[in-house]
Design a protein around this motif. Structure first.
Motif, short mmCIF file in Angstrom:
data_model
loop_
_atom_site.label_atom_id
_atom_site.label_comp_id
_atom_site.label_asym_id
_atom_site.label_seq_id
_atom_site.Cartn_x
_atom_site.Cartn_y
_atom_site.Cartn_z
N GLN A 399 0.84 -1.22 0.00
CA GLN A 399 0.00 0.00 0.00
C GLN A 399 0.86 1.25 0.00
O GLN A 399 1.92 1.27 0.63
CB GLN A 399 -0.89 0.00 1.24
N GLU A 400 0.38 2.29 -0.68
CA GLU A 400 1.15 3.53 -0.76
C GLU A 400 0.19 4.71 -0.84
O GLU A 400 -0.89 4.60 -1.41
CB GLU A 400 2.00 3.47 -2.05
N GLN A 401 0.63 5.84 -0.22
CA GLN A 401 -0.22 7.04 -0.32
C GLN A 401 0.31 7.91 -1.45
O GLN A 401 1.50 8.24 -1.48
CB GLN A 401 -0.18 7.78 1.01
N ILE A 402 -0.58 8.26 -2.37
CA ILE A 402 -0.15 9.03 -3.54
C ILE A 402 -0.96 10.32 -3.60
O ILE A 402 -2.19 10.29 -3.48
CB ILE A 402 -0.36 8.20 -4.84
N PRO A 403 -0.29 11.48 -3.78
CA PRO A 403 -1.03 12.75 -3.86
C PRO A 403 -2.06 12.70 -5.00
O PRO A 403 -1.77 12.16 -6.07
CB PRO A 403 0.06 13.79 -4.16
N ALA A 404 -3.23 13.25 -4.74
CA ALA A 404 -4.31 13.20 -5.73
C ALA A 404 -3.86 13.74 -7.09
O ALA A 404 -4.24 13.21 -8.13
CB ALA A 404 -5.51 13.98 -5.20
N ALA A 405 -3.03 14.79 -7.07
CA ALA A 405 -2.64 15.44 -8.32
C ALA A 405 -1.79 14.54 -9.22
O ALA A 405 -1.75 14.74 -10.43
CB ALA A 405 -1.86 16.73 -8.00
N SER A 406 -1.12 13.54 -8.65
CA SER A 406 -0.23 12.73 -9.52
C SER A 406 -0.72 11.30 -9.73
O SER A 406 -0.06 10.49 -10.35
CB SER A 406 1.20 12.73 -8.96
N ILE A 407 -1.93 11.00 -9.24
CA ILE A 407 -2.40 9.62 -9.29
C ILE A 407 -2.54 9.08 -10.73
O ILE A 407 -2.11 7.98 -11.05
CB ILE A 407 -3.72 9.43 -8.48
N ILE A 408 -3.14 9.91 -11.61
CA ILE A 408 -3.38 9.42 -12.97
C ILE A 408 -2.06 9.15 -13.67
O ILE A 408 -1.88 8.11 -14.32
CB ILE A 408 -4.26 10.42 -13.76
N GLU A 409 -1.12 10.06 -13.48
CA GLU A 409 0.20 9.90 -14.10
C GLU A 409 0.85 8.61 -13.60
O GLU A 409 1.40 7.84 -14.39
CB GLU A 409 1.06 11.10 -13.70
N ARG A 410 0.77 8.35 -12.29
CA ARG A 410 1.39 7.15 -11.71
C ARG A 410 0.74 5.87 -12.27
O ARG A 410 1.42 4.94 -12.66
CB ARG A 410 1.26 7.15 -10.18
N LEU A 411 -0.60 5.86 -12.30
CA LEU A 411 -1.28 4.65 -12.77
C LEU A 411 -1.09 4.45 -14.28
O LEU A 411 -0.92 3.33 -14.75
CB LEU A 411 -2.77 4.67 -12.43
N SER A 412 -1.10 5.56 -15.03
CA SER A 412 -0.95 5.44 -16.48
C SER A 412 0.43 4.92 -16.83
O SER A 412 0.62 4.24 -17.84
CB SER A 412 -1.14 6.79 -17.17
N ALA A 413 1.42 5.26 -16.02
CA ALA A 413 2.79 4.82 -16.30
C ALA A 413 2.98 3.34 -16.01
O ALA A 413 4.06 2.80 -16.15
CB ALA A 413 3.77 5.66 -15.49
N GLY A 414 1.92 2.70 -15.56
CA GLY A 414 2.01 1.26 -15.32
C GLY A 414 2.40 0.97 -13.89
O GLY A 414 2.43 -0.17 -13.45
N GLY A 415 2.71 2.02 -13.11
CA GLY A 415 3.03 1.82 -11.71
C GLY A 415 1.77 1.63 -10.93
O GLY A 415 0.68 1.56 -11.49
#
Ligand code: HAM
Length: 416
Positions: A399-415
């Motif tokens: 589990q990890e906490q990710i700032p709302a502003a960067s979530i789409i970028e993180r998930l789209s990158a396959g992470g």
């Protein structure tokens, strides 16, 4: 309860990955072999099939779904694709601009057969038809196209049966010999074969009745009757197949259940299917375009049964589909935020889903597992307050906490 008619299947989402596995392999191979898609009608005037397939064939004489339209014209649900593609080819003169035309099709076919495993009344085929060449290279190409598809879907245990049934020059002499041979044994033939003997002797070779099978063993072989051009043609097809490591077994009794074939016939068979052992089949049909009123255009093609290929590939593991994210929420404010996040994910090209009801987080997590989600995105009070999202990677449990502003970028990158 209202049920479906016999021999007709529903294909639920759990079987779709296997379906797609086969259809994607076929599409990819069709593109590599330079075949273009054609979509022909599911119903045609009955005459398309009567003339195309031959009125003595089992398909035309007893397996077609035929009905009258409101104008009293006889229509039939297509039992196969070749006749329709030939009709379309002849009717739309445009196609004749090209020296060779290579088409493929995918779609449902209808035959009123006795339903059993691998034998349906509505089934799906993909097939290919090549017009404008009598070159054995193109027989080889068609066979090697189907062989490539079989390999790419993961089918390993199969045999390619090959034969040549000659042409109008050499076949009559063979049919005469065949008739003579069977006439001497008429008493021992099954009732269907007694009729075939007079109507369509070639079909005697296709009979599955045990007694008729035994009689077939000593019957004359078409390959001993081929004229010089047919013998050379067949020889070249075999040479090309051998040269590119496509193994085949010659079967001089392989005549096929459709009347349009000339020269090459072939079937891909496997023991995995029980009684219905062919998962693909085809051959050359040099006279069919003329039968439909077109100019002399030799042609060759094949069709494969998608449901049969699904049965044959049952042991091949196919990737389960899943979604990028399942959004889990706790409390009313989190539920509204989850709806916004879900929409944002979808707009950004990520696959996402959520349960909008107020079920517990535990049962939402179970749904995330069932949906085969790559990650669960959790929203509760602390996430709302801190403007972050908790992302759980499903296969590691991390589990990890990710700032709302960067979530789409993180998930789209396959992470995660
Ligand atoms: P076919 O041998 O009648 O040939 O059918 C091709 C394939 O369709 C079979 O090998 C089988 O996999 C599938 N198939 C046929 N009937 C059924 C059924 N009742 N249930 C499930 N699957 C079935 C043709 O259709 C020719 N048009 C092939 C061709 C194309 N020849 C030249 N070009």
């Amino acid at each position: 309860m209202i049920t479906k008619a016999p021999g007709i299947e529903d294909i639920f989402p759990d079987r779709i990955p296997r379906w797609n596995h086969i259809v994607y392999a076929a599409r990819s191979c069709f593109a590599r072999f330079n075949y273009r898609e054609i979509i022909v009608p599911i119903m045609e005037f009955t005459d398309v099939f009567v003339r195309g397939l031959g009125d003595e064939t089992d398909i035309v004489s007893k397996e077609m779904f035929t009905f009258e339209d409101r104008g009293g014209r006889s229509l039939t649900l297509r039992p196969e694709g070749t006749a329709s593609v030939v009709r379309a080819y002849c009717e739309n003169g445009d196609y004749n601009r090209l020296a060779t035309s290579k088409f493929f099709y995918i779609g449902p076919m209808f035959r009123a057969e006795k339903p059993q495993k691998g034998r349906l009344r509505q089934f799906n085929q993909f097939g290919a038809e090549l017009f404008g060449s009598d070159d054995p290279f193109h027989d080889f190409e068609i066979i090697s196209l189907m062989n490539t598809i079989a390999k790419e879907t993961g089918i390993t245990e199969y045999t390619l049966l090959l034969n040549s049934i000659g042409c109008e020059e050499c076949r009559p002499a063979y049919i005469e010999e065949l008739r003579k041979y069977y006439l001497a044994k008429e008493e021992s033939l099954c009732p269907d074969c007694k009729k075939r003997l007079y109507k369509n002797p070639l079909r005697l070779l296709d009979c599955k009745a045990e007694g008729c099978r035994a009689i077939r063993e000593g019957s004359p072989k078409i390959t001993d009757f081929l004229c010089r051009p047919c013998r050379d043609h067949y020889g070249k097809v075999k040479e090309l197949l051998s040269g590119s490591d496509v193994p085949f077994t010659e079967d001089p009794y392989l005549v096929r259940g459709l009347d349009y074939y000339t020269r090459t016939t072939f079937e891909f068979v496997t023991n995995a299917l029980g009684g219905q052992n062919a998962f693909a089949a085809g051959g050359r049909y040099n006279k069919l375009v003329e039968t439909f009123g077109g100019k002399h255009t030799p042609a060759v093609g094949f069709a494969a049964g998608i449901e049969r290929m699904m049965l044959v590939t049952e042991t091949v593991s196919v990737a389960e589909p899943g979604i990028d994210a399942y959004i889990i929420h706790n409390g009313e404010a989190a539920r509204s935020r989850a709806a916004v996040v879900c929409s944002q994910f979808r707009a950004a090209g990520l696959s996402a889903d959520m349960d909008p009801s107020s079920v517990s987080m535990k049962s939402q997590m179970k749904k995330a597992e069932r949906e085969n989600a790559r990650c669960a995105v959790i929203i509760g009070d602390s996430e709302l307050e801190g403007n972050f999202l908790t992302v759980k990677t499903m296969n590691t449990g991390e589990q990890e906490q990710i700032p709302a502003a960067s979530i789409i970028e993180r998930l789209s990158a396959g992470g995660k």
